[in-house]
Design a protein around this motif. Structure first.
Motif, PDB file in Angstrom:
ATOM      1  N   GLY A  68       0.813  -1.209   0.000  1.00 34.11           N
ATOM      2  CA  GLY A  68       0.000   0.000   0.000  1.00 34.11           C
ATOM      3  C   GLY A  68       0.845   1.257   0.000  1.00 34.11           C
ATOM      4  N   LEU A  69       2.142   1.074  -0.186  1.00 35.68           N
ATOM      5  CA  LEU A  69       3.053   2.208  -0.119  1.00 35.68           C
ATOM      6  C   LEU A  69       3.259   2.854  -1.483  1.00 35.68           C
ATOM      7  CD1 LEU A  69       5.923   0.863   2.172  1.00 35.68           C
ATOM      8  CD2 LEU A  69       4.162   2.528   2.780  1.00 35.68           C
ATOM      9  N   SER A  70       3.482   4.154  -1.464  1.00 37.32           N
ATOM     10  CA  SER A  70       3.987   4.890  -2.616  1.00 37.32           C
ATOM     11  C   SER A  70       5.283   5.556  -2.169  1.00 37.32           C
ATOM     12  CB  SER A  70       2.981   5.960  -3.060  1.00 37.32           C
ATOM     13  OG  SER A  70       2.875   6.978  -2.079  1.00 37.32           O
ATOM     14  N   PRO A  71       6.089   6.049  -3.097  1.00 38.41           N
ATOM     15  CA  PRO A  71       7.325   6.720  -2.678  1.00 38.41           C
ATOM     16  C   PRO A  71       7.096   7.871  -1.700  1.00 38.41           C
ATOM     17  CG  PRO A  71       7.442   6.183  -5.004  1.00 38.41           C
ATOM     18  CD  PRO A  71       6.047   5.838  -4.563  1.00 38.41           C
ATOM     19  N   ARG A  76       7.019   9.893   4.115  1.00 37.75           N
ATOM     20  CA  ARG A  76       6.297  10.698   5.103  1.00 37.75           C
ATOM     21  C   ARG A  76       5.588   9.878   6.179  1.00 37.75           C
ATOM     22  NH1 ARG A  76       3.487  15.238   1.081  1.00 37.75           N
ATOM     23  NH2 ARG A  76       5.460  16.006   0.190  1.00 37.75           N
ATOM     24  N   ARG A  77       5.403   8.583   5.932  1.00 39.75           N
ATOM     25  CA  ARG A  77       4.653   7.758   6.879  1.00 39.75           C
ATOM     26  C   ARG A  77       5.438   6.499   7.241  1.00 39.75           C
ATOM     27  NH1 ARG A  77      -0.876   8.247   7.110  1.00 39.75           N
ATOM     28  NH2 ARG A  77      -0.626   6.725   8.801  1.00 39.75           N
ATOM     29  N   PRO A  78       6.475   6.641   8.064  1.00 39.93           N
ATOM     30  CA  PRO A  78       7.230   5.446   8.472  1.00 39.93           C
ATOM     31  C   PRO A  78       6.374   4.433   9.208  1.00 39.93           C
ATOM     32  CG  PRO A  78       7.863   7.375   9.773  1.00 39.93           C
ATOM     33  CD  PRO A  78       7.041   7.877   8.640  1.00 39.93           C
ATOM     34  N   ASP A  79       5.269   4.872   9.795  1.00 34.91           N
ATOM     35  CA  ASP A  79       4.369   3.931  10.461  1.00 34.91           C
ATOM     36  C   ASP A  79       3.749   2.957   9.468  1.00 34.91           C
ATOM     37  OD1 ASP A  79       3.054   6.343   9.515  1.00 34.91           O
ATOM     38  OD2 ASP A  79       1.206   5.546  10.396  1.00 34.91           O
ATOM     39  N   LEU A  80       3.459   3.438   8.254  1.00 32.43           N
ATOM     40  CA  LEU A  80       2.900   2.553   7.233  1.00 32.43           C
ATOM     41  C   LEU A  80       3.957   1.582   6.706  1.00 32.43           C
ATOM     42  CD1 LEU A  80       0.643   5.000   5.180  1.00 32.43           C
ATOM     43  CD2 LEU A  80       0.001   3.469   7.051  1.00 32.43           C
ATOM     44  N   HIS A 136      14.283   1.398   0.205  1.00 29.85           N
ATOM     45  CA  HIS A 136      14.723   0.724   1.431  1.00 29.85           C
ATOM     46  C   HIS A 136      13.612  -0.151   1.997  1.00 29.85           C
ATOM     47  CE1 HIS A 136      18.753   2.265   2.118  1.00 29.85           C
ATOM     48  NE2 HIS A 136      18.347   3.468   1.748  1.00 29.85           N
ATOM     49  N   ALA A 137      12.386   0.347   1.978  1.00 26.48           N
ATOM     50  CA  ALA A 137      11.260  -0.425   2.501  1.00 26.48           C
ATOM     51  C   ALA A 137      11.051  -1.699   1.699  1.00 26.48           C
ATOM     52  CB  ALA A 137       9.991   0.429   2.477  1.00 26.48           C
ATOM     53  N   LYS A 138      11.148  -1.605   0.383  1.00 24.18           N
ATOM     54  CA  LYS A 138      10.957  -2.777  -0.470  1.00 24.18           C
ATOM     55  C   LYS A 138      12.069  -3.802  -0.266  1.00 24.18           C
ATOM     56  CE  LYS A 138       7.145  -1.887  -2.618  1.00 24.18           C
ATOM     57  NZ  LYS A 138       5.978  -2.772  -2.397  1.00 24.18           N
TER      58      LYS A 138
END
Length: 314
Positions: A68-71, A76-80, A136-138
């Motif tokens: 559900g993430l976008s760049p 802006r939302r490290p919680d997500l 990094h998240a991916k």
């Protein structure tokens, strides 16, 4: 469109079944196989009280398409970002507790994880060095998956820029739906950064076809741990703009904007491994795919215009 046909392989679970890619895959699986896939989304979670939900526990192949993430959101939302990581860990823990070792397919990013200093096209062996929160998240999700090889047979499908009819414009993500929505409204399209920067655009139906091809290998045999899934064709923003202008039937007004911090320089994927391992290559030309997207946008705009905005009572 993806053609329905009998599908080999065992029982299937799709996590993120109502998303852009997940809904296409679920529809293809439902149409092509008497064994209806187990479909999970926010309303129907795959794990409850630490236990795999019915359908997930028995699955021979699990598709994790719950991104559900976008760049912009990743920045802006490290919680997500953390919520997505926790969901993956919960699913893997539940599968380990169920005592099965299914094929587990994670939708990764082919445009955000490779080292930007390496010249494209990017191969699966290209070093990874993300330069954005999204990348990094991916990559972190990949690492979580590979740490659990005892619980699953892990496959990461590193997707390029996926597009197709019905794709919703999300802020900072998916240039094509933003441009087509602007065009149908008679507004200028916004081009961020260098118009000569290239991307790799792959149609969602081609991606679905690749995900279906993975089912042919779940009975056994070696599976590649990482596979690039893209068109393998570099297309510049200016080239995409030319296609959009042609498809929409006229010149498109453009608003030039400065580049954004998360925008990568030119990238596209080498897809030779997908071809060699699964006999898969993208088949839908970009102009044909963009035309289908435009027709869908026109249909949606027509339906919206036909709905009354108010009701008078006498």
């Amino acid at each position: 469109m993806t053609t329905a046909h009998p599908l080999p392989g065992g029982r299937t679970a799709v996590i993120g079944a109502t998303g852009f890619i997940g809904s296409r895959l679920t529809a293809a699986l439902t149409a092509g196989d008497p064994r209806v896939p187990a479909a999970f989304n926010r309303a129907v979670p795959p794990v409850a009280d630490g236990r795999a939900a019915p359908g997930l526990a028995e699955a021979d192949i699990v598709y994790f398409l719950a991104a559900g993430l976008s760049p912009i959101l990743a920045e802006r939302r490290p919680d997500l970002v953390e919520a997505e990581r926790r969901l993956l860990i919960e699913v893997l823990d539940a599968l380990a507790a169920a005592g099965r070792r299914p094929v587990f397919v994670l939708a990764g990013s082919g445009g955000a994880v490779y080292a930007p200093e390496v010249a494209p096209p990017y191969r699966e062996t290209t070093p990874t060095r993300p330069d954005s929160a999204y990348g990094h998240a991916k990559l972190r999700l990949e690492h979580e998956l590979f740490r659990r090889r005892d619980a699953v047979r892990a496959v990461v499908a590193r997707l390029s820029n996926v597009y197709g009819p019905g794709q919703r414009p999300v802020r900072g993500f998916g240039v094509l739906p933003h441009w087509l929505r602007a065009a149908v409204r008679g507004e200028p399209v916004r081009v961020f950064g260098d118009p000569h920067v290239v991307r790799d655009y792959v149609h969602v139906d081609d991606v679905t076809r690749f995900l279906l091809a993975l089912r042919t290998r779940i009975a056994g045999g070696r599976l590649p741990s990482v596979v690039n899934v893209g068109s393998g064709v570099p297309t510049s923003l200016s080239g995409l703009l030319d296609i959009v202008s042609e498809v929409t039937g006229g010149s498109v007004a453009v608003r030039w904007e400065r580049g954004r911090s998360f925008d990568r320089q030119g990238n596209w994927l080498d897809v030779a491994r997908a071809d060699a391992e699964f006999g898969w290559r993208a088949a839908i030309p970009l102009a044909e795919g963009v035309r289908a997207c435009w027709e869908r946008v026109l249909d949606d705009a027509g339906r919206a215009a036909s709905v009354p905005t108010s009701v008078s009572t006498l």
